[in-house]
Structures are given as structure tokens and as C-alpha cells.
Design a protein around this motif. Structure first.
Motif, PDB file in Angstrom:
ATOM      1  N   THR B 137       0.861  -1.178   0.000  1.00  0.00           N
ATOM      2  CA  THR B 137       0.000   0.000   0.000  1.00  0.00           C
ATOM      3  C   THR B 137       0.904   1.237   0.000  1.00  0.00           C
ATOM      4  O   THR B 137       2.011   1.210   0.525  1.00  0.00           O
ATOM      5  CB  THR B 137      -0.897   0.050   1.253  1.00  0.00           C
ATOM      6  OG1 THR B 137      -0.057   0.064   2.408  1.00  0.00           O
ATOM      7  CG2 THR B 137      -1.844  -1.125   1.326  1.00  0.00           C
ATOM      8  N   VAL B 138       0.388   2.293  -0.630  1.00  0.00           N
ATOM      9  CA  VAL B 138       1.168   3.527  -0.741  1.00  0.00           C
ATOM     10  C   VAL B 138       0.358   4.665  -0.127  1.00  0.00           C
ATOM     11  O   VAL B 138      -0.822   4.833  -0.452  1.00  0.00           O
ATOM     12  CB  VAL B 138       1.459   3.843  -2.226  1.00  0.00           C
ATOM     13  CG1 VAL B 138       2.071   5.234  -2.364  1.00  0.00           C
ATOM     14  CG2 VAL B 138       2.371   2.791  -2.832  1.00  0.00           C
ATOM     15  N   GLU B 139       0.968   5.410   0.764  1.00  0.00           N
ATOM     16  CA  GLU B 139       0.273   6.539   1.383  1.00  0.00           C
ATOM     17  C   GLU B 139       1.105   7.816   1.226  1.00  0.00           C
ATOM     18  O   GLU B 139       2.276   7.841   1.588  1.00  0.00           O
ATOM     19  CB  GLU B 139       0.064   6.233   2.876  1.00  0.00           C
ATOM     20  CG  GLU B 139      -1.059   7.013   3.530  1.00  0.00           C
ATOM     21  CD  GLU B 139      -2.438   6.704   2.936  1.00  0.00           C
ATOM     22  OE1 GLU B 139      -3.119   7.673   2.562  1.00  0.00           O
ATOM     23  OE2 GLU B 139      -2.797   5.511   2.843  1.00  0.00           O
ATOM     24  N   ASP B 140       0.485   8.861   0.658  1.00  0.00           N
ATOM     25  CA  ASP B 140       1.156  10.162   0.586  1.00  0.00           C
ATOM     26  C   ASP B 140       1.003  10.833   1.942  1.00  0.00           C
ATOM     27  O   ASP B 140      -0.077  11.271   2.314  1.00  0.00           O
ATOM     28  CB  ASP B 140       0.530  11.016  -0.522  1.00  0.00           C
ATOM     29  CG  ASP B 140       1.137  12.423  -0.567  1.00  0.00           C
ATOM     30  OD1 ASP B 140       2.143  12.669   0.126  1.00  0.00           O
ATOM     31  OD2 ASP B 140       0.600  13.268  -1.307  1.00  0.00           O
ATOM     32  N   GLU B 141       2.093  10.912   2.709  1.00  0.00           N
ATOM     33  CA  GLU B 141       2.038  11.498   4.055  1.00  0.00           C
ATOM     34  C   GLU B 141       2.574  12.924   4.078  1.00  0.00           C
ATOM     35  O   GLU B 141       2.797  13.495   5.159  1.00  0.00           O
ATOM     36  CB  GLU B 141       2.802  10.601   5.047  1.00  0.00           C
ATOM     37  CG  GLU B 141       2.153   9.207   5.172  1.00  0.00           C
ATOM     38  CD  GLU B 141       2.749   8.357   6.303  1.00  0.00           C
ATOM     39  OE1 GLU B 141       3.821   8.711   6.833  1.00  0.00           O
ATOM     40  OE2 GLU B 141       2.130   7.336   6.637  1.00  0.00           O
ATOM     41  N   SER B 142       2.755  13.502   2.886  1.00  0.00           N
ATOM     42  CA  SER B 142       3.317  14.864   2.816  1.00  0.00           C
ATOM     43  C   SER B 142       2.567  15.865   3.683  1.00  0.00           C
ATOM     44  O   SER B 142       3.200  16.688   4.367  1.00  0.00           O
ATOM     45  CB  SER B 142       3.343  15.350   1.368  1.00  0.00           C
ATOM     46  OG  SER B 142       3.989  14.415   0.548  1.00  0.00           O
ATOM     47  N   PRO B 143       1.227  15.834   3.677  1.00  0.00           N
ATOM     48  CA  PRO B 143       0.512  16.857   4.454  1.00  0.00           C
ATOM     49  C   PRO B 143       0.679  16.728   5.963  1.00  0.00           C
ATOM     50  O   PRO B 143       0.480  17.705   6.681  1.00  0.00           O
ATOM     51  CB  PRO B 143      -0.956  16.630   4.072  1.00  0.00           C
ATOM     52  CG  PRO B 143      -0.942  15.783   2.840  1.00  0.00           C
ATOM     53  CD  PRO B 143       0.305  14.968   2.926  1.00  0.00           C
TER      54      PRO B 143
END
Lengths: 126, 365
Positions: B137-143
Motif C-alpha cells: 500500500t502507498v500513502e502520501d504522508e506529505s501533508p
């Protein structure tokens, strides 16, 4: 904050012009040196070169970027401030006291198109 | 400020410090506070802190996380110890570069990717697109992350004493997570300046507290202006200058990060054949004889013929020399080759040199 010197003319591109007879002395404004940051190099024409109003006559470089110098008047370059070759930071220290070139005006009527201190100050506020 | 532009969690601090702000990668970012030269020298000789909260963070998790990261990344993370960090690139099939990034190995089943701010949308789309067939799974955690980089010979002292974080034992290019102030933060011994230093990832509120403590302790606030002069002097590439969709890592002289002996990764075939044939151009250093300043995009000539162009150039703050990185065609890339850089209306003689203009000062023991 930057200052605007009275009794000199300005171009919208932030050069100042002081006129004595047929000789125009040109530099950049305090606002311009402030916006540029630490100036590390000034590229100027040579004595005898012709400059034209609205055309590039050299460049001033901060650490970050090069900015064109635009001539506010037309004519022959009669003197270049050689001090700037080794000490470009003088412009940061005293923009109005540090001239770049002196030009023998070929068309003094071009001066009428330049801004006075009040009009230039307004541009800097925008 | 431009309408719709994003801000980091430290934006109000920058404005209060009187920073010169400018749009960068969609964020209103500080270019300089006191001045690029002063900030640059603080990092070389003392310690400075950068707001790098605009950087992107992506978490990859799952039983096949290692296999998947090796699929999209040119470096090799196989069998690495937990806490290890790798630098490398993601490439297109044709070998052009999607982005350069850091990969943090949390465990065999979890990796943390740190990507360039300007490329977040593109990278996240690319990463998600290529998960087919992998159990991840891929999660954009930038925010959710703020980030600061504390850099310079006194960085360890600043992080230990001012922030109370135990980092003295952290080796170069490793990281650890620390439980503090009710959250889990990440600290790595990494940076983009050629000096010793740390990058600290935490919540926006934590990042604000970190910034305030560093300011109170006298650490120099440093803007993106000197971030570029510092990385440039030690020959580190910037995506958009030395790397792009049109430039492969081999052309960027970064082949040491491309592990062609790996079973497979996106772009491997193209890069392997480019290596076999030899690159036709590559990034080298240039040193000018005089003091004119070469800038991005200026042509490099030999006998009046264009043989390349400048990718980054400065009057080096640390050495005072006018130097550049440039993409130069073979055979003019050889060390010692005499070339000319076209600067406005004139050309200025220069010599091809190594692209490291200043020695790195990493703490490697």
C-alpha cells in the motif's frame, strides 16, 4: 526599508539618473539593491560604447541571479566606475552614492519620460 | 503572496523574521533572512536550520515492500539493516529521471520515501501506478509532516542540547524514530549541504516548537538561497537543473547510485544499454578564468560551436571562484578541456574540472 532619493530621475526598471549639463550619471536604486540582495558582480560597458534608452547596457548579479541593467538614456559612455570590478558590494552599502556609468546625452528630451522621486516611490510601494 | 499558493507550518515565523519570500514548488518559501552569504557561512562553519516542510513523504507498506521499492528505485535496498537510508532516483522506462529521492528503510515491510516538493503530485501518481502485482500500500504522508534540516559542524550539539534529542550515536545516512512530546518523530543524519547535519520530521506543531527552540538557541535561520549555493558547491544535483525527465542518472554522473546488477527495475534496460554504449554527454564541473558568473542555461562553446550548457553556476561563496556544473557533450567532458561560456554578449574561457568545488565534511566514522 529602502529609501528614494530626491532630485534624481528614475526609470521604472529601477535605475537612477543624475544630470549635470550634458552628462547623465547612472546607478541603481536602493530599492533595487535591496531586492537583489548581496551583489557579487557588475557587468558594465566600456568607455566609448554607445548605450540606447530602453536597451540593456550591462548586468548586476547577486549570489542568486543576474538582472539586466537598462539604460534610461541614449548616448556615449564617457566614464565607467572601475571600483565596482573589485567592490560590487558598494552598491549594497550605498546605492545612490555608487554610480555605474556616465553617459554623454545624445537626446536630452529622453529625460522627460523618466519618473520623479514621488512617482518612483509609488512604483516601489506596489 | 500569490493566490492559492501553499504555506508551510513555519510560514508565520519566516514572515516575522523579515525573510524575503518567494514562490517555490507551489509554496511561499523563505529565500533568505539576513543574506545568502551570511547564511551559507553559518552552515559551513557553525550551524543553520532550514524549513524543508515542503518536501514530500510517501510511506510504502506491505509484505512485498522491499521488492516493490527495488522495482521503482535505481539503488538496491535488498537486505539492508533497518534504519538505513539510500539516495537514488526513480527512472522512466527510457532511463530519464522521474525524481531523485531518499529511501528510509523502516523494516522489510515498510519504507519511507522523501521526494522533491515540486514533484510530489507526479511522483505519487507514478509510485501508485506501478504497484500492480505487488502486495503493497502507498500513502502520501506529505501533508502530515513538517520538516527541518539542521546543518553544519555544530548541528549535533544543537540537536542534542537545544532539542534534547539523542543523536550522537546516529551514523551518516541512518535514521531513528524517537517518542517525544506525545508523538513519534523521525531523525536522520542526512542533508543537502555537504556538512554534517540532521533532518527532523514531525507534526506541524512539533516542527514549530523545534524551530522556536533552535531560534532561541541562536541557530541561524537559512533560506532556500543558501540551500542551493551549499548543495552546488559539493556537487549535489538539483532536480530541474542536473536531473530531469530528459537526463538519465548516468548522464548526471550519478552512476554510483544505479545498481545495474539488480534483477530488475524500471529503466534498467535503457540504462544498461546507455552504459554499454557510453553516455554521449554528462554533467561536469567548470571553473572560469575570470570572475563573470555562469548561470543556468548559458551555452558552453568550443571553437564557436555549442557543446553544452550550464545547469547551475555561482560565484562560489566558500572559494570565491566562478564555477558551474554543466552538461557537456563528449569528448569535451574530459578534465582539463578548455571551453568558453557565453555570458550575455561575450564568451569567457573556462576549464573542465571535477564537479566538487568544496570538500564535503560529513561525519562518517
Amino acid at each position: 526599508m529602502s529609501t528614494v532619493k530626491e532630485n534624481v530621475k528614475y526609470a521604472e526598471s529601477h535605475e537612477w539618473v543624475m544630470v549635470d549639463g550634458e552628462i547623465a550619471t547612472i546607478g541603481i536604486s536602493d530599492y533595487a539593491q535591496h531586492a537583489l540582495g548581496d551583489i557579487v558582480y557588475v557587468d558594465l560597458p566600456e568607455e566609448g560604447d554607445e548605450v540606447e534608452a530602453g536597451e540593456t547596457f550591462g548586468a548586476v548579479e547577486s549570489v542568486k541571479a543576474a538582472s539586466d541593467l537598462i539604460s534610461p538614456v541614449s548616448g556615449e559612455v564617457v566614464e565607467v566606475n572601475g571600483e565596482l570590478e573589485d567592490a560590487p558590494e558598494l552598491i549594497n552599502k550605498d546605492a545612490f552614492g555608487t554610480w555605474m556609468i556616465k553617459v554623454k546625452l545624445s537626446d536630452p528630451s529622453e529625460l522627460d519620460a523618466l519618473l520623479d522621486a514621488a512617482a518612483y516611490a509609488k512604483i516601489c510601494e506596489e | 503572496m500569490e493566490e492559492g499558493i501553499k504555506t508551510t507550518c513555519l510560514h508565520d515565523r519566516h514572515v516575522k523574521l523579515g525573510a524575503l519570500m518567494s514562490p517555490f514548488a507551489g509554496y511561499d518559501m523563505p529565500i533568505q533572512y539576513k543574506g545568502i552569504t551570511e547564511e551559507h557561512n553559518a552552515v559551513r562553519h557553525e550551524v543553520g536550520v532550514f524549513d524543508v516542510s515542503h518536501m514530500g513523504e510517501v510511506r510504502v507498506k506491505g509484505p512485498e515492500a522491499e521488492k516493490y521499492v527495488n522495482h521503482i528505485f535505481v539503488n538496491d535496498v535488498t537486505g539492508a539493516p533497518d534504519g538505513q537510508i539510500f539516495y537514488g532516483m526513480m527512472c522512466y522506462d527510457n532511463g530519464g529521471t522521474v525524481d531523485d529521492l531518499l529511501v528510509y528503510k523502516v523494516s522489510d515491510t515498510e519504507f519511507f520515501l522523501v521526494i522533491n516538493a515540486a514533484n510530489i503530485d507526479k511522483d505519487v501518481a507514478w509510485i501508485k501506478e506501478h504497484t500492480d502485482g505487488f502486495d503493497v500500500t502507498v500513502e502520501d504522508e506529505s501533508p502530515i509532516y513538517g520538516e527541518v534540516a539542521v546543518q553544519g559542524p555544530k548541528a549535533e550539539e544543537a540537536v542534542e542540547k537545544l532539542l534534547g534529542l539523542p543523536v550522537a550515536d546516529l551514523k551518516f545516512y541512518t535514521f531513528k524514530t524517537i517518542e517525544t512530546e506525545g508523538e513519534t518523530i523521525i531523525v536522520s543524519r542526512t542533508g543537502y549541504t555537504g556538512e554534517d547535519g540532521f533532518e527532523i520530521y514531525g507534526s506541524p506543531a512539533y516542527t514549530q516548537r523545534v524551530w522556536d527552540k533552535l531560534m532561541a538557541g541562536g541557530v541561524e535561520p537559512c533560506g532556500l538561497g543558501c540551500r542551493d549555493t551549499l548543495r552546488f558547491e559539493v556537487g549535489l544535483p538539483l532536480y530541474g537543473d542536473e536531473l530531469s525527465a530528459d537526463i538519465t542518472p548516468l548522464e548526471a554522473s550519478l552512476s554510483m547510485f544505479v545498481k545495474l546488477d539488480k534483477t530488475e527495475f524500471i529503466g534498467k534496460a535503457a540504462l544498461a544499454s546507455q552504459k554499454a554504449e557510453g553516455v554521449k554527454r554528462r554533467i561536469v564541473g567548470l571553473e572560469l578564468d575570470g570572475n563573470a558568473i555562469p548561470r543556468h542555461g548559458y551555452p558552453v562553446e568550443v571553437d564557436g560551436q555549442v557543446v553544452g550548457e550550464v545547469t547551475t553556476g555561482y560565484r562560489s561563496i566558500s572559494t570565491g571562484k566562478s564555477v558551474a556544473m554543466a552538461m557537456i557533450q563528449k569528448p569535451y567532458d574530459k578534465l582539463g578541456t578548455r571551453v568558453e561560456v557565453r555570458i550575455r554578449k561575450k564568451t569567457f574561457p573556462a576549464t573542465v574540472v571535477k564537479k566538487r568545488f568544496y570538500d564535503k565534511n560529513y561525519k562518517k566514522d
